[in-house]
Write a protein that holds these residues in place. Structure first.
Motif, PDB file in Angstrom:
ATOM      1  N   GLY A 256       0.804  -1.221   0.000  1.00 14.36           N
ATOM      2  CA  GLY A 256       0.000   0.000   0.000  1.00 14.36           C
ATOM      3  C   GLY A 256       0.833   1.266   0.000  1.00 14.36           C
ATOM      4  N   ASP A 257       2.119   1.149  -0.373  1.00 12.24           N
ATOM      5  CA  ASP A 257       3.046   2.288  -0.396  1.00 12.24           C
ATOM      6  C   ASP A 257       3.030   2.897  -1.794  1.00 12.24           C
ATOM      7  OD1 ASP A 257       5.171   4.061  -0.367  1.00 12.24           O
ATOM      8  OD2 ASP A 257       6.472   2.751   0.814  1.00 12.24           O
ATOM      9  N   GLU A 258       2.105   3.832  -2.034  1.00 13.10           N
ATOM     10  CA  GLU A 258       1.918   4.394  -3.364  1.00 13.10           C
ATOM     11  C   GLU A 258       3.099   5.256  -3.803  1.00 13.10           C
ATOM     12  OE1 GLU A 258      -1.784   6.419  -3.538  1.00 13.10           O
ATOM     13  OE2 GLU A 258      -2.980   4.645  -3.056  1.00 13.10           O
ATOM     14  N   VAL A 259       3.725   5.944  -2.852  1.00 21.16           N
ATOM     15  CA  VAL A 259       4.846   6.828  -3.200  1.00 21.16           C
ATOM     16  C   VAL A 259       6.017   6.019  -3.775  1.00 21.16           C
ATOM     17  CG1 VAL A 259       6.587   8.407  -2.281  1.00 21.16           C
ATOM     18  CG2 VAL A 259       4.205   8.576  -1.508  1.00 21.16           C
ATOM     19  N   HIS A 260       6.425   4.971  -3.066  1.00 18.37           N
ATOM     20  CA  HIS A 260       7.541   4.165  -3.543  1.00 18.37           C
ATOM     21  C   HIS A 260       7.147   3.302  -4.741  1.00 18.37           C
ATOM     22  CE1 HIS A 260       9.371   5.157   0.423  1.00 18.37           C
ATOM     23  NE2 HIS A 260      10.466   5.148  -0.314  1.00 18.37           N
ATOM     24  N   GLU A 261       5.878   2.924  -4.829  1.00 20.07           N
ATOM     25  CA  GLU A 261       5.413   2.191  -6.009  1.00 20.07           C
ATOM     26  C   GLU A 261       5.585   3.058  -7.251  1.00 20.07           C
ATOM     27  OE1 GLU A 261       1.325   0.549  -8.127  1.00 20.07           O
ATOM     28  OE2 GLU A 261       1.243   1.313  -6.070  1.00 20.07           O
ATOM     29  N   LYS A 262       5.129   4.300  -7.169  1.00 27.31           N
ATOM     30  CA  LYS A 262       5.244   5.218  -8.306  1.00 27.31           C
ATOM     31  C   LYS A 262       6.707   5.446  -8.673  1.00 27.31           C
ATOM     32  CE  LYS A 262       3.990   9.855  -9.870  1.00 27.31           C
ATOM     33  NZ  LYS A 262       3.372  11.155  -9.504  1.00 27.31           N
ATOM     34  N   GLU A 263       7.549   5.631  -7.665  1.00 27.24           N
ATOM     35  CA  GLU A 263       8.978   5.837  -7.917  1.00 27.24           C
ATOM     36  C   GLU A 263       9.581   4.629  -8.635  1.00 27.24           C
ATOM     37  OE1 GLU A 263      12.975   6.779  -5.267  1.00 27.24           O
ATOM     38  OE2 GLU A 263      11.548   5.264  -4.585  1.00 27.24           O
ATOM     39  N   SER A 264       9.222   3.423  -8.191  1.00 29.24           N
ATOM     40  CA  SER A 264       9.763   2.208  -8.791  1.00 29.24           C
ATOM     41  C   SER A 264       9.310   2.060 -10.239  1.00 29.24           C
ATOM     42  CB  SER A 264       9.339   0.985  -7.968  1.00 29.24           C
ATOM     43  OG  SER A 264       9.821   1.072  -6.648  1.00 29.24           O
ATOM     44  N   ILE A 265       8.042   2.386 -10.510  1.00 26.98           N
ATOM     45  CA  ILE A 265       7.537   2.314 -11.890  1.00 26.98           C
ATOM     46  C   ILE A 265       8.306   3.281 -12.781  1.00 26.98           C
ATOM     47  CG2 ILE A 265       5.553   2.832 -13.349  1.00 26.98           C
ATOM     48  CD1 ILE A 265       3.762   1.751 -11.111  1.00 26.98           C
ATOM     49  N   GLU A 266       8.546   4.474 -12.279  1.00 24.39           N
ATOM     50  CA  GLU A 266       9.287   5.472 -13.062  1.00 24.39           C
ATOM     51  C   GLU A 266      10.706   5.003 -13.348  1.00 24.39           C
ATOM     52  OE1 GLU A 266       8.916   8.931 -10.641  1.00 24.39           O
ATOM     53  OE2 GLU A 266       6.913   9.447 -11.393  1.00 24.39           O
ATOM     54  N   LYS A 267      11.343   4.390 -12.364  1.00 25.19           N
ATOM     55  CA  LYS A 267      12.695   3.870 -12.552  1.00 25.19           C
ATOM     56  C   LYS A 267      12.699   2.746 -13.585  1.00 25.19           C
ATOM     57  CE  LYS A 267      15.003   5.978  -9.048  1.00 25.19           C
ATOM     58  NZ  LYS A 267      16.267   6.733  -9.173  1.00 25.19           N
TER      59      LYS A 267
END
Length: 508
Positions: free
Chosen positions: A103-114
């Motif tokens: 449920g960590d949307e911030v790090h999920e988004k960061e990982s997708i961008e990477k």
């Protein structure tokens, strides 16, 4: 398509109102009798032996076929694997999935961008490689860019190198969209959709469009196989969706073709002649598809058993164990010899304790003859390969049947700690607490557990939740509300003996 059977550990049922069913209502609450009407959930499992999604590893390795799945790597483990170059694309995608589960949307988004940045650089550097373009398409889809994903995958189908991967990805994308329709939610990756399907929380196939997506996906897989006919993982993937394609009657597409399915199974055995699962499943499908032909004489099974006996003597313990497991399955399902099957499965597990299907089948055989002490022992042995809520719940159910409710509650609480949001785990502990309740403290704890349990979707779960609620209300002194809950359960199922027992205990 699949040969399978259902076996389950059934928890202690509520006492029947034998001898008192015809008695007049007394109006007096029998608290002890009411407590006994608190049922724990019926713990069912499916002991199946088939070719399934989890049979291939990351690189098409079939070596762990039939083992219980490894736990998903945690965030710390995945981050430790990062190398700092564009080969990290898949690792960042895996991290995105891990963060999504947390449920960590911030790090999920960061990982997708990477992941997307890595994939774009790889695709720019290798524009002629379908593999690089497919990775880009997957990352774009995960980022929510459906149009960009389709364009990248379409480019992959025309790439000079690895075009077959483009066609396979085109099939994957259609399958993913079909699951999105069925679940009425967006899955970001095919692995997430498959996990949802395997959870049993779905019904294939409920829409015309989803059925057409599955059919069109199979067409894409056909094209991919024509370009890479010896890639066993690709062929296996095609076989999986061909066999799972349960089509909506209005979709206007044909049901899976048995000849095509058999063609793939025979090819598996040709490409991997020493894999026990291919040997056994191939024989089962031969008989399933042609029960009046060659299968009627038992020749496919006889030939399979002969080959499996040879593999069981292998010096490779993993191969030997899987061959014994496959032999036990065929002995039980086609030779109907539970005694020999049990002995064979025990030998398999002695060599490879993590075998999943063989252990579930052994538990089913023991459960059928109500050998609960042995069921409990097999469950305890299974815990030696790793803790899961399901294993603890199975053990608790067996202990309950053995009459050891103290141990049952201890293991039920251990299951709850592993799965604090599960229905079976919350309701299972609640039922056991209610049964020993002597005051407000136990009732308060049971209420909290019942409130924490998610709403069940299956009729049995609804019934158990209703029964427990009625029992709790009765023990709490709200007799009218307890009666109402029990009668509502009886209205849903006129043969609900537990509801009748609750009413009898309430004196109503």
């Amino acid at each position: 398509m699949r040969s399978q059977f259902i076996a389950g550990l059934i928890a202690v049922a509520a006492l029947c109102a034998a001898g008192s069913a015809s008695a007049e209502p007394s109006g007096v609450v029998d608290r002890e009798r009411l407590k006994k009407a608190a049922r724990t959930p019926e713990i069912h499992w499916r002991a199946s032996y088939a070719l399934t999604f989890g049979d291939f590893g990351d690189f098409g390795d079939f070596g762990d076929s039939g083992d219980e799945p490894d736990a998903a790597p945690d965030v710390a483990t995945l981050r430790a694997q990062l190398k700092g170059d564009d080969s990290d694309a898949d690792r960042w995608s895996a991290l995105a999935s891990a963060y999504r589960a947390l449920g960590d949307e911030v790090h999920e988004k960061e990982s997708i961008e990477k992941a997307l940045a890595c994939c774009k650089r790889r695709a720019d550097a290798h524009a002629d490689d379908g593999d690089a373009l497919v990775s880009l398409g997957g990352a774009l889809f995960m980022a929510g860019d459906d149009k960009g994903a389709d364009e990248a995958i379409q480019r992959a189908t025309a790439a000079p190198h690895n075009a077959w991967k483009g066609w396979a990805a085109a099939g994957d994308m259609l399958v993913l969209r079909a699951f999105n329709m069925l679940a009425e939610k967006r899955f970001h990756a095919l692995s997430d959709a498959l996990a949802w399907m395997q959870s049993g929380s779905n019904s294939l196939v409920t829409s015309v469009e989803a059925a057409r997506c599955f059919a069109n996906a199979c067409d894409r897989y056909d094209k991919a196989v024509s370009l890479a006919p010896t890639d066993i993982e690709l062929r296996f993937w095609r076989f999986t969706f061909r066999s799972l394609r349960i089509l909506h009657p209005e979709a206007g597409v044909a049901a899976p073709n048995q000849v095509e399915l058999l063609e793939d199974v025979r090819k598996f055995a040709e490409l991997r002649p020493n894999e026990p699962r291919f040997i056994a499943c191939g024989a089962m499908l031969e008989i399933t598809f042609d029960p009046q032909g060659a299968g009627a004489s038992g020749r496919p099974i006889d030939a399979a058993l002969k080959r499996l006996d040879e593999l069981a003597k292998s010096d490779d313990r993993a191969v030997s164990a899987r061959a014994l497991e496959a032999t036990g399955v065929l002995q039980f399902m086609f030779q109907h010899d539970a005694v020999r099957a049990e002995a064979t499965l025990r030998k398999a597990l002695a060599k490879r304790p993590q075998l999943r299907d063989g252990r579930l089948l052994l538990l089913g055989i023991l459960k059928k003859s109500e050998r609960w002490e042995e069921v409990a022992k097999v469950c305890r042995d299974w815990l030696g390969t790793g803790e899961t809520a399901f294993k603890r719940t199975l053990l608790a159910s067996a202990e309950e049947h053995c009459g050891d409710v103290t141990a049952a509650e201890k293991d039920s609480r251990a299951a709850l700690a592993l799965d604090p949001k599960g229905f079976d785990t919350n309701v299972g502990v609640a039922a056991l607490v209610v049964r020993r309740a002597t005051g407000d403290a136990e009732l308060k704890e049971a209420r909290a557990l019942l409130d924490a349990a998610p709403t069940p979707s299956d009729p049995d779960g609804v019934a158990i939740q209703s029964h427990l609620n009625a029992v709790w209300l009765g023990l709490s002194g709200d007799i009218d509300a307890a009666e109402k809950a029990a009668r509502e359960a009886l209205a849903r199922d006129e043969d609900d003996e537990s509801a009748r027992e609750i009413l009898a205990a309430l004196g109503r």
